[in-house]
Design a protein around this motif. Structure first.
Motif, PDB file in Angstrom:
ATOM      1  N   MET A 287      35.689   3.471  61.063  1.00 38.94           N
ATOM      2  CA  MET A 287      34.826   3.199  61.990  1.00 38.94           C
ATOM      3  C   MET A 287      34.794   4.498  62.804  1.00 38.94           C
ATOM      4  O   MET A 287      33.483   3.904  63.641  1.00 38.94           O
ATOM      5  CB  MET A 287      36.252   2.147  62.937  1.00 38.94           C
ATOM      6  N   ALA A 288      34.653   5.323  63.434  1.00 37.42           N
ATOM      7  CA  ALA A 288      34.656   6.351  64.574  1.00 37.42           C
ATOM      8  C   ALA A 288      33.716   6.614  63.553  1.00 37.42           C
ATOM      9  O   ALA A 288      31.887   7.067  64.012  1.00 37.42           O
ATOM     10  CB  ALA A 288      35.902   7.150  64.808  1.00 37.42           C
ATOM     11  N   THR A 289      33.477   7.361  62.448  1.00 34.78           N
ATOM     12  CA  THR A 289      32.437   8.126  61.805  1.00 34.78           C
ATOM     13  C   THR A 289      31.581   7.218  61.807  1.00 34.78           C
ATOM     14  O   THR A 289      30.583   7.773  61.884  1.00 34.78           O
ATOM     15  CB  THR A 289      32.634   7.773  60.174  1.00 34.78           C
TER      16      THR A 289
ATOM     17  N   PRO B 269      30.855  14.544  68.199  1.00 36.20           N
ATOM     18  CA  PRO B 269      29.685  13.754  68.572  1.00 36.20           C
ATOM     19  C   PRO B 269      28.875  15.096  66.971  1.00 36.20           C
ATOM     20  O   PRO B 269      28.103  14.738  66.261  1.00 36.20           O
ATOM     21  CB  PRO B 269      29.026  13.980  69.982  1.00 36.20           C
ATOM     22  N   TYR B 270      29.244  16.522  66.757  1.00 35.31           N
ATOM     23  CA  TYR B 270      28.255  17.085  66.065  1.00 35.31           C
ATOM     24  C   TYR B 270      28.867  17.190  64.867  1.00 35.31           C
ATOM     25  O   TYR B 270      28.230  17.265  63.430  1.00 35.31           O
ATOM     26  CB  TYR B 270      28.221  18.513  66.885  1.00 35.31           C
ATOM     27  N   GLU B 271      30.439  17.132  64.495  1.00 38.75           N
ATOM     28  CA  GLU B 271      31.232  17.139  63.462  1.00 38.75           C
ATOM     29  C   GLU B 271      31.480  16.139  62.964  1.00 38.75           C
ATOM     30  O   GLU B 271      31.430  16.280  61.982  1.00 38.75           O
ATOM     31  CB  GLU B 271      32.194  18.308  62.821  1.00 38.75           C
ATOM     32  N   GLY B 272      31.633  14.898  63.145  1.00 37.33           N
ATOM     33  CA  GLY B 272      31.739  13.167  63.269  1.00 37.33           C
ATOM     34  C   GLY B 272      33.442  13.830  62.925  1.00 37.33           C
ATOM     35  O   GLY B 272      33.425  14.143  64.342  1.00 37.33           O
ATOM     36  N   VAL B 273      33.976  12.484  62.740  1.00 34.92           N
ATOM     37  CA  VAL B 273      34.963  12.486  62.423  1.00 34.92           C
ATOM     38  C   VAL B 273      36.603  13.718  61.755  1.00 34.92           C
ATOM     39  O   VAL B 273      35.432  13.874  60.897  1.00 34.92           O
ATOM     40  CB  VAL B 273      36.360  11.270  62.777  1.00 34.92           C
ATOM     41  N   TRP B 274      36.273  14.570  62.841  1.00 34.67           N
ATOM     42  CA  TRP B 274      37.511  15.489  61.896  1.00 34.67           C
ATOM     43  C   TRP B 274      39.391  15.805  62.339  1.00 34.67           C
ATOM     44  O   TRP B 274      39.536  15.319  63.204  1.00 34.67           O
ATOM     45  CB  TRP B 274      36.474  17.035  61.905  1.00 34.67           C
ATOM     46  N   PHE B 275      39.918  16.439  61.358  1.00 37.96           N
ATOM     47  CA  PHE B 275      41.228  16.467  61.413  1.00 37.96           C
ATOM     48  C   PHE B 275      41.963  17.975  61.646  1.00 37.96           C
ATOM     49  O   PHE B 275      41.258  17.984  61.148  1.00 37.96           O
ATOM     50  CB  PHE B 275      41.924  15.159  60.338  1.00 37.96           C
TER      51      PHE B 275
ATOM     52  N   TYR C 200      46.050  16.269  64.642  1.00 41.00           N
ATOM     53  CA  TYR C 200      44.962  16.439  65.980  1.00 41.00           C
ATOM     54  C   TYR C 200      43.712  15.164  64.977  1.00 41.00           C
ATOM     55  O   TYR C 200      43.782  15.803  64.150  1.00 41.00           O
ATOM     56  CB  TYR C 200      44.488  16.884  66.557  1.00 41.00           C
ATOM     57  N   ARG C 201      43.485  14.402  65.390  1.00 38.71           N
ATOM     58  CA  ARG C 201      42.358  13.860  64.876  1.00 38.71           C
ATOM     59  C   ARG C 201      40.801  13.783  65.816  1.00 38.71           C
ATOM     60  O   ARG C 201      41.236  13.305  67.747  1.00 38.71           O
ATOM     61  CB  ARG C 201      42.723  11.871  65.149  1.00 38.71           C
ATOM     62  N   ILE C 202      40.310  14.265  65.976  1.00 34.62           N
ATOM     63  CA  ILE C 202      39.299  14.828  66.993  1.00 34.62           C
ATOM     64  C   ILE C 202      37.663  14.161  66.819  1.00 34.62           C
ATOM     65  O   ILE C 202      37.049  14.018  65.201  1.00 34.62           O
ATOM     66  CB  ILE C 202      38.820  16.084  66.933  1.00 34.62           C
ATOM     67  N   ASP C 203      37.224  12.872  67.530  1.00 31.13           N
ATOM     68  CA  ASP C 203      35.848  12.646  67.563  1.00 31.13           C
ATOM     69  C   ASP C 203      34.494  13.359  68.069  1.00 31.13           C
ATOM     70  O   ASP C 203      34.193  13.046  69.539  1.00 31.13           O
ATOM     71  CB  ASP C 203      35.750  10.968  68.262  1.00 31.13           C
TER      72      ASP C 203
ATOM     73  N   SER D 259      35.130  19.382  76.986  1.00 27.24           N
ATOM     74  CA  SER D 259      34.158  19.201  76.866  1.00 27.24           C
ATOM     75  C   SER D 259      33.801  17.380  76.907  1.00 27.24           C
ATOM     76  O   SER D 259      32.502  17.185  76.212  1.00 27.24           O
ATOM     77  CB  SER D 259      33.711  19.745  74.987  1.00 27.24           C
ATOM     78  N   ASP D 260      34.835  17.532  77.311  1.00 27.49           N
ATOM     79  CA  ASP D 260      35.241  16.162  77.176  1.00 27.49           C
ATOM     80  C   ASP D 260      35.007  14.907  75.856  1.00 27.49           C
ATOM     81  O   ASP D 260      34.312  14.087  75.700  1.00 27.49           O
ATOM     82  CB  ASP D 260      33.674  14.724  77.808  1.00 27.49           C
ATOM     83  N   ILE D 261      35.692  15.531  74.913  1.00 25.81           N
ATOM     84  CA  ILE D 261      35.048  14.948  73.697  1.00 25.81           C
ATOM     85  C   ILE D 261      36.647  14.955  72.723  1.00 25.81           C
ATOM     86  O   ILE D 261      37.821  15.028  73.356  1.00 25.81           O
ATOM     87  CB  ILE D 261      35.258  16.169  72.440  1.00 25.81           C
ATOM     88  N   ALA D 262      36.071  12.865  72.488  1.00 26.14           N
ATOM     89  CA  ALA D 262      37.428  12.663  72.477  1.00 26.14           C
ATOM     90  C   ALA D 262      38.839  12.788  71.677  1.00 26.14           C
ATOM     91  O   ALA D 262      38.147  13.704  70.181  1.00 26.14           O
ATOM     92  CB  ALA D 262      37.385  10.541  72.387  1.00 26.14           C
ATOM     93  N   TYR D 263      39.868  13.096  71.611  1.00 21.32           N
ATOM     94  CA  TYR D 263      40.841  13.267  70.372  1.00 21.32           C
ATOM     95  C   TYR D 263      42.831  12.427  70.886  1.00 21.32           C
ATOM     96  O   TYR D 263      42.657  11.894  71.589  1.00 21.32           O
ATOM     97  CB  TYR D 263      41.381  15.166  70.281  1.00 21.32           C
TER      98      TYR D 263
END
Lengths: 399, 308
Positions: free
Chosen positions: A12-14, B273-279, B268-271, B253-257
């Motif tokens: 969903m997030a993607t 904005p530049y890489e998309g969701v990554w782990f 860690y699941r990182i939302d 950086s206020d990046i949600a995780y």
């Protein structure tokens, strides 16, 4: 949160992110991070560039392009021989509003630096080079295409003048412009020979919309004349090599930070449209953007003075080349020392060694030299012969 | 008798299927990283890898050996780079077409101690992009030199004669060098999830992140796109420091995780904005992560390390 739940949300997030493409206008980075504060029109092109811009020679990923755009950087300088830079730009392209950014590349082949098209190249080769770049960058056009590193391929001024105003190149550019594949023409130079003369010729020729000279606080007595002429003729000026050797890793000013001070000095010249700087990390981005739109202060001058005192007798001024005619062995002194700067100060050892390997007149001859004429010929009093021997040792590992 | 014949026929009919399975499985390996050579005895020294003759040239003079103490004599200004990458020993062999003449080719064999360290050197030299020298061997070329890694060895061939075929020399050296350590054990940490596009080594600032250094990355082509799996193997303090820096960066950086712990591992699941969701999953001595078209199965695999 259970592991299953933790994982499920990823799709969903993607999807949410994919539907919110980045652009130069819609920033997502929080405003507490430094951003670009100054944009200036490049000559009479109608294009406005960020004062701090991105030199992609060591671009680590497509995401760095997106981060930079979100901070307001809108000018990206690349080349086919800058590693995977053009491919990374291509990877980022579907998230970019293309018309909001300025992309510049070079008439060049995608092999180890320097792979600029030489004098004698045919129109078709220039066209193919550009089309190769466009394909790699997944875009229909580049804003500027550069005749790159004028003054580097030959010591002969007339020969480089011919390369600068090569009819095959100009004809290719006109065709590419007509097809909408290239919008404007530029030329760059870091010498070592005839930089000022060749750039002045470029400005006065009327063919070029933009010049990119080496320009920093430690050198270039004749550059101001070119800047004035460019201003008069509405030709844009983008500065490079602004860190004067980038020796800041061994430098602590204990005052104003060095890199922003050096940038502010360059941007303090009203003829300069902007500058390009290699940005390798997010920390670089954070630091460099503090110089955007900022005034050059007395604290900055103090830092630069301190740097000049510490490194003035170690930094071979890019674009100078005054000593070269003194060498009976015709060693490519300035280019060798520039590659040494890439090796030691920029930390791109392998790339520097590759480039040095391609150099015809290497500094191996310096080992047995007893006259050391270059030492006397240096305007800045550098121990040139010693520096050349060290450079050869450092750079000659790859044959 | 009839039953036995039927079984035989069935087995014969299954052969193409078995071949297909073997072929598909075989594609999961990166040819740059797999060697099917016999493992050498532990006391073999790299100097023995030099043949008497190669590409019409004869070996001239003794094989020179350099250690950490005198490497600078051979690669002045660059010795520290090799030593910090795990360098153990260098042997240099010279080849000439006419005895007494200057060498036409010089071959350096660096014993880097571990296959990953040899691989790191060659990928670093190639700026991350290795090319196929010939089927089964990837390396890096300049007009007059060719480099590749084989097991724990980094081999560099330099020619001073343009008519020499560096590929022929490389093929001979490749055939003669056998691994002396447990080759490629580090690469076993990469999951088997699709076709391998490339394996890279990034010395500094992976994807611009200042705190992720000495990263191995493998790029895969999967059904719905591309996946990048990255791996850092280091001591516990370095891993802890990297994770601490990551968390600080995300907060700043206020990046949600989100983060989740299991035993000694933290995911860690990182939302981004530049890489998309990554782990990113950290555990003692190791960080593993994934970007791109990542699915739950892969993350599960990385998180559990393959345990059910």
């Amino acid at each position: 949160m259970k592991r299953r739940d933790f994982l499920k949300v990823s799709a969903m997030a993607t999807a949410a992110i994919a539907s919110n493409p980045l652009s130069a206008e819609s920033g997502t980075e929080p405003s507490k991070k430094p951003i670009v504060k100054q944009y200036t029109e490049i000559g009479k092109t109608g294009l406005k560039m960020s004062d701090i811009s991105y030199g992609t020679g060591r671009l680590p990923s497509a995401s760095m392009i997106l981060r930079a755009i979100d901070r307001g950087i809108n000018y990206f300088d690349t080349a086919p021989d800058y590693g995977s830079s053009e491919e990374y730009i291509g990877e980022a392209m579907n998230k970019i509003q293309r018309d909001k950014i300025i992309i510049t590349s070079k008439f060049c082949s995608p092999y180890a630096y320097p792979s600029h098209l030489s004098l004698g190249s045919k129109k078709k080769q220039f066209v193919n080079a550009v089309e190769g770049s466009l394909k790699r960058m997944k875009t229909d056009y580049m804003d500027f295409c550069f005749v790159h590193a004028i003054g580097e391929q030959s010591d002969n001024r007339e020969k480089e003048e011919k390369r600068l105003l090569d009819e095959e190149m100009l004809s290719a550019y006109q065709s590419l412009k007509k097809e909408g594949k290239v919008r404007f023409l530029g030329v760059s130079s870091h010498g070592p020979k005839n930089m000022e003369h060749l750039l002045m010729t470029a400005v006065q020729s009327g063919h070029f919309d933009l010049i990119m000279p080496s320009f920093n606080f430690m050198t270039f007595p004749r550059i101001p004349d070119i800047l004035k002429e460019a201003k008069k003729r509405n030709v844009g000026v983008v500065a490079m090599k602004t860190l004067a050797g980038a020796k800041e890793s061994g430098f602590d000013s204990k005052g104003a930070p060095f890199a922003p001070a050096a940038f502010k000095w360059v941007l303090n010249h009203p003829e300069v449209t902007g500058l390009v700087i290699t940005i390798k990390t997010i920390a670089d981005l954070d630091l460099y953007l503090t110089a955007s739109g900022a005034r050059f202060s007395s604290a900055d001058q103090k830092t630069l003075d301190q740097y000049a005192r510490q490194f003035g007798n170690q930094y071979c001024r890019t674009g100078c080349g005054d000593c070269e005619s003194a060498c009976p062995q015709k060693v490519s002194i300035a280019t060798t020392l520039r590659y040494q700067m890439y090796f030691k100060d920029y930390g791109i050892e392998k790339s520097a060694m590759e480039s040095y390997a391609k150099l015809e007149a290497k500094a191996d001859k310096c080992a047995d030299c007893i006259t050391e004429d270059c030492r006397e010929a240096c305007t800045y009093g550098l121990p040139v012969s010693t520096m050349l021997r060290q450079a050869h040792d450092d750079l000659s590992f790859i044959v | 008798m009839v039953q036995s014949t039927l079984y035989r026929l069935l087995l014969v009919a299954l052969l193409p299927l078995i071949a297909l399975v073997l072929y598909r499985e075989g594609q999961q390996y990166d040819p740059a990283l797999i060697s099917f050579s016999t493992t050498q005895s532990a006391d073999e020294t790299p100097g023995e890898f030099f043949p008497r003759e190669i590409e019409g040239l004869s070996r001239s003079g003794p094989v020179r050996t350099y250690t950490k103490e005198n490497l600078y004599e051979y690669v002045n200004g660059h010795a520290e780079y090799f030593i910090s990458a795990g360098f153990k020993k260098l042997v240099v062999g010279e080849y000439t077409s006419h005895p007494g003449n200057e060498p036409d080719a010089v071959i350096d064999i660096y014993d880097m101690g571990r296959s990953i360290q040899a691989f790191a050197i060659v990928t670093d030299e190639s700026r991350g992009e290795l090319h196929e020298i010939f089927p089964g061997l990837r390396g890096f070329r300049t007009p007059l030199s060719l480099s590749f890694a084989k097991g724990q060895y980094y081999i560099k061939i330099a020619a001073f004669n343009e008519s020499l075929s560096l590929e022929v020399i490389a093929r001979t050296m490749d055939a003669g060098i056998t691994e002396g350590d447990d080759p490629f054990s580090e690469f076993a940490s990469f999951p088997d999830i699709g076709e391998i596009v490339a394996t890279r080594f990034i010395k500094e600032a992976y994807r611009g992140l200042d705190f992720l250094n000495n990263v191995m990355e493998r790029e895969y082509k999967v059904k719905n796109g591309t996946v990048h799996v990255f791996l850092v193997l280091d001591d516990m303090n370095t891993i802890d420091a990297a994770v601490e820096s990551l968390v600080a960066y995300l907060k700043e950086s206020d990046i949600a995780y989100s983060e989740m712990k299991k035993g000694e591992s933290t995911m860690y699941r990182i939302d981004d904005p530049y890489e998309g969701v990554w782990f990113l999953i950290s555990s003692p001595g190791r960080i593993v992560g994934a970007l791109g078209s990542v699915n739950d199965r892969l993350i599960d695999l990385l998180y559990t390390g393959g345990e059910s």
